[in-house]
Scaffold this motif. Structure first.
Motif, mmCIF file in Angstrom:
data_model
loop_
_atom_site.group_PDB
_atom_site.id
_atom_site.type_symbol
_atom_site.label_atom_id
_atom_site.label_comp_id
_atom_site.label_asym_id
_atom_site.label_seq_id
_atom_site.Cartn_x
_atom_site.Cartn_y
_atom_site.Cartn_z
ATOM 1 N N THR A 51 0.845 -1.200 0.000
ATOM 2 C CA THR A 51 0.000 0.000 0.000
ATOM 3 C C THR A 51 0.870 1.236 0.000
ATOM 4 O OG1 THR A 51 -1.846 1.126 1.104
ATOM 5 C CG2 THR A 51 -0.205 0.084 2.529
ATOM 6 N N ASP A 52 0.459 2.235 -0.769
ATOM 7 C CA ASP A 52 1.197 3.490 -0.873
ATOM 8 C C ASP A 52 0.242 4.628 -1.205
ATOM 9 O OD1 ASP A 52 3.934 4.015 -0.428
ATOM 10 O OD2 ASP A 52 4.492 2.614 -2.011
ATOM 11 N N PRO A 53 0.457 5.808 -0.606
ATOM 12 C CA PRO A 53 -0.342 6.977 -0.977
ATOM 13 C C PRO A 53 0.368 7.790 -2.054
ATOM 14 C CG PRO A 53 0.959 7.518 0.929
ATOM 15 C CD PRO A 53 1.338 6.104 0.529
ATOM 16 N N ILE A 54 -0.398 8.556 -2.809
ATOM 17 C CA ILE A 54 0.158 9.545 -3.721
ATOM 18 C C ILE A 54 -0.260 10.909 -3.176
ATOM 19 C CG2 ILE A 54 0.321 10.372 -6.094
ATOM 20 C CD1 ILE A 54 1.403 7.539 -5.659
ATOM 21 N N THR A 55 0.718 11.669 -2.703
ATOM 22 C CA THR A 55 0.417 12.937 -2.040
ATOM 23 C C THR A 55 1.062 14.140 -2.719
ATOM 24 O OG1 THR A 55 2.300 12.605 -0.558
ATOM 25 C CG2 THR A 55 0.164 11.826 0.209
ATOM 26 N N GLY A 56 2.065 13.908 -3.569
ATOM 27 C CA GLY A 56 2.823 15.022 -4.134
ATOM 28 C C GLY A 56 2.510 15.322 -5.578
ATOM 29 N N ALA A 57 1.486 14.657 -6.144
ATOM 30 C CA ALA A 57 1.161 14.861 -7.561
ATOM 31 C C ALA A 57 -0.253 15.407 -7.702
ATOM 32 C CB ALA A 57 1.278 13.544 -8.326
ATOM 33 N N GLY A 58 -0.458 16.202 -8.731
ATOM 34 C CA GLY A 58 -1.803 16.651 -9.086
ATOM 35 C C GLY A 58 -2.219 15.942 -10.357
ATOM 36 N N LYS A 59 -1.579 16.344 -11.453
ATOM 37 C CA LYS A 59 -1.839 15.678 -12.727
ATOM 38 C C LYS A 59 -1.306 14.252 -12.670
ATOM 39 C CE LYS A 59 -1.213 20.058 -15.169
ATOM 40 N NZ LYS A 59 -0.357 20.829 -16.114
ATOM 41 N N GLY A 60 -2.099 13.303 -13.166
ATOM 42 C CA GLY A 60 -1.643 11.919 -13.227
ATOM 43 C C GLY A 60 -1.675 11.182 -11.911
ATOM 44 N N ILE A 61 -2.398 11.698 -10.918
ATOM 45 C CA ILE A 61 -2.372 11.089 -9.589
ATOM 46 C C ILE A 61 -2.910 9.659 -9.606
ATOM 47 C CG2 ILE A 61 -4.631 12.051 -8.901
ATOM 48 C CD1 ILE A 61 -3.411 12.453 -6.089
ATOM 49 N N GLY A 62 -3.944 9.391 -10.430
ATOM 50 C CA GLY A 62 -4.477 8.033 -10.528
ATOM 51 C C GLY A 62 -3.499 7.088 -11.199
ATOM 52 N N PHE A 63 -2.812 7.582 -12.215
ATOM 53 C CA PHE A 63 -1.774 6.813 -12.907
ATOM 54 C C PHE A 63 -0.688 6.400 -11.916
ATOM 55 C CE2 PHE A 63 2.334 6.638 -14.960
ATOM 56 C CZ PHE A 63 2.132 5.990 -16.168
#
Length: 330
Positions: A51-63
């Motif tokens: 498991t990992d979060p994505i916290t530093g991206a806006g565009k492409g966050i789902g990718f």
């Protein structure tokens, strides 16, 4: 006060790894420093979960959410198969934002042969920007499980692609206007396109077939932190050579522009492999036969306090990053 980014290893040992609930004999690999997934005995196969979060991206966050979690599972030699995702949106978000994120998740998962099997969506006043947390599940035959703590003294350190790929892509996307004024649109678009190289699933599955002791996906803190994490988990040290570390010109120029260290910039897209030195050359050949750039950058050593980088013939300590360089920019 804790710094931005990953919690320091000593705090994990003190505050996290001492609170893990009931022990279960089916857990082959559980939480530990430098370990990015769990391995659970399922009879003839092993379930690998990350498991990992994505916290530093806006565009492409789902990718990013799909690929970063798939990478962690693949470094255990497992094929990523099932994905659960939590999408947290700030107040004021519209339906279009949720649709965009889910569209990116669907497209990325479909390309890797992964099924989205559950999750949660929520709008919350606690956030100023979207956060996506993914959980990936995969399977591997028992005899083919690779552990991230399996490096041995003398193992060659092989890396694929280039350091700082993910960070370069994020910065180029988030700070495009500013960078275009200095480097031009073509340069920025090329740097942003590095997102297309973020998957290491093929890298990892190719490496497993060639024979490896351990694999790791360097995310926050980049290659430098990834080396420390692999060394931590195996109780080893390392020696790497600066002139052997592959870094794209776009990454170097963006890092110079913002005064960042490319070795401490988030590096999904690069796979780190520990392999017997006699197999390192063949591993590089196997990867490059698939069109995957590969480089031998150093070796693991028995002395755990030796963690150095060689620059112009001189050794100096390779410090563990306190936080990822990305946080200085986005």
């Amino acid at each position: 006060m804790l710094p931005p980014g990953k919690v320091p290893p000593e705090k994990l040992e003190e505050l996290v790894f001492t609170h893990l609930g009931k022990k279960d004999g089916r857990v082959i690999i559980g939480p530990g420093p430098g370990i990015d997934a769990a391995a659970i005995d399922f009879g003839s196969s092993v379930l690998v979960a990350s498991t990992d979060p994505i916290t530093g991206a806006g565009k492409g966050i789902g990718f990013y959410a799909v690929h970063v979690n798939a990478n962690d599972v693949a470094t255990f030699g497992a094929v990523p198969r099932w994905f659960l995702v939590t999408v947290l949106l700030p107040e004021g978000s519209d339906e279009g934002l949720l649709g965009m994120i889910m569209g990116e998740i669907h497209e990325s998962a479909e390309k890797l042969g992964i099924t989205v099997v559950g999750g949660h969506t929520e709008v919350t006043p606690a956030l100023g920007r979207p956060v996506v947390v993914g959980t990936m599940l995969g399977e591997v035959e028992k005899g083919k499980l690779v552990t991230s703590n399996g490096a041995r003294p003398g193992d060659a350190i092989v890396v694929t692609k280039w350091a700082g790929l993910e960070g370069t892509s994020i910065i180029a996307s988030e700070r495009a206007e500013e960078l275009e004024r200095s480097f031009g649109r073509e340069f920025v678009e090329r740097a942003a396109s590095f997102i297309g190289m973020i998957s290491v699933v093929e890298d990892a599955l190719t490496a497993v077939e060639a024979g490896v002791h351990a694999m790791h996906d360097p995310t926050e803190g980049g290659l430098a932190n990834g080396l420390h994490e692999m060394a931590d988990s195996a109780g080893l040290g390392f020696r790497v050579h600066a002139d052997r570390i592959p870094i794209r010109e776009e990454t170097l120029r963006i890092c110079e522009f913002y005064n960042l260290n490319p070795l401490a910039l988030i590096s999904s897209g690069m796979l780190m492999v520990a392999t017997p030195p006699e197999r390192a050359g063949k591993l590089v050949e196997a990867l490059e036969s698939r069109g995957i750039k590969a480089s031998i950058i150093g070796e693991f050593v028995e002395e755990g306090d030796i963690r150095v980088i060689v620059e112009k013939g001189k050794e100096k300590p390779l410090e563990r990053p306190e936080s990822d360089e990305l946080w200085k920019v986005v």
